[in-house]
Design an enzyme around this catalytic site. Structure first.
Site, short mmCIF file in Angstrom:
data_model
loop_
_atom_site.label_atom_id
_atom_site.label_comp_id
_atom_site.label_asym_id
_atom_site.label_seq_id
_atom_site.Cartn_x
_atom_site.Cartn_y
_atom_site.Cartn_z
N VAL A 104 -10.59 11.78 -25.84
CA VAL A 104 -11.08 12.78 -24.89
C VAL A 104 -12.24 13.56 -25.49
CG1 VAL A 104 -10.48 14.95 -23.75
CG2 VAL A 104 -8.92 13.01 -23.60
N GLU A 105 -12.11 13.96 -26.75
CA GLU A 105 -13.14 14.81 -27.35
C GLU A 105 -14.46 14.10 -27.58
OE1 GLU A 105 -13.20 18.02 -27.72
OE2 GLU A 105 -11.14 18.32 -27.06
#
Length: 191
Positions: A104-105
């Site tokens: 996600v990051e």
């Protein structure tokens, strides 16, 4: 002035510099020599005015749960399987959670940030009207981390908010949570 940075004569920078000298024993000349290269990034202020992070998960999910990201995750897991297993055994964090955060990051490292961290954090520290104090602390932590690790702070890339590396740690979290997992003597979030 030739080669002037965007914050050189800013009273907020001057006060910040004085605090760094008094509290953390930085040299004013050392800081001025760094900040002569720091630039205001108005686009960061525009991004912060309407951050995408305010969306609900169901708005994000279609962009993260795709065959492409799943394949990137499987590839990342294959490359780093031993480190992921060791991290799970050492810290009790399941590899799926670690993979989820990194996916996600940064899209498994594909998007670690394109802004100079000093530009991003200085723009927010000296121009953000809502959270300037928070970003001043993060800017201080970045400078301290770079000094302690002997890293040129003008080489660190980040997100628009100053988050760094695979896990997108804010500078204050680097010291708190990063680990020299390969025993190299440094905590390298970028590589």
């Amino acid at each position: 002035i030739a080669n002037a940075g965007d914050f050189d004569t800013d009273p907020a920078y001057t006060a910040f510099r004085d605090r760094m000298v008094q509290q953390y024993q930085f040299s004013p000349i050392e800081l001025d020599n760094i900040f002569i290269n720091v630039r205001l990034k108005p686009n960061i202020l525009a991004i912060m005015a309407k951050p995408g992070e305010s969306k609900e998960w169901y708005d994000y999910q279609p962009q993260f749960v795709t065959p492409v990201t799943i394949n990137k995750g499987l590839s990342f897991r294959s490359i780093y399987s031993e480190a992921l297993k060791r991290a799970e055994a050492t810290y009790g964090v399941p590899e799926e959670i670690i993979l989820g955060i990194i996916g996600v990051e940064t899209g498994f490292g594909g998007h670690k940030g394109s802004f100079l961290a000093l530009d991003a954090l200085s723009t927010l520290a000296f121009r953000d009207t809502r959270r300037a104090e928070y970003f001043k602390e993060e800017l201080a932590e970045l400078l301290i981390y770079c000094r302690d690790q002997k890293i040129n702070p003008l080489t660190i890339k980040s997100s628009y908010a100053g988050a760094i590396g695979y896990p997108q740690f804010m500078p204050s979290n680097i010291v708190k949570f990063s680990v020299d997992f390969d025993n190299s003597g440094t905590t390298d979030l970028i590589n």
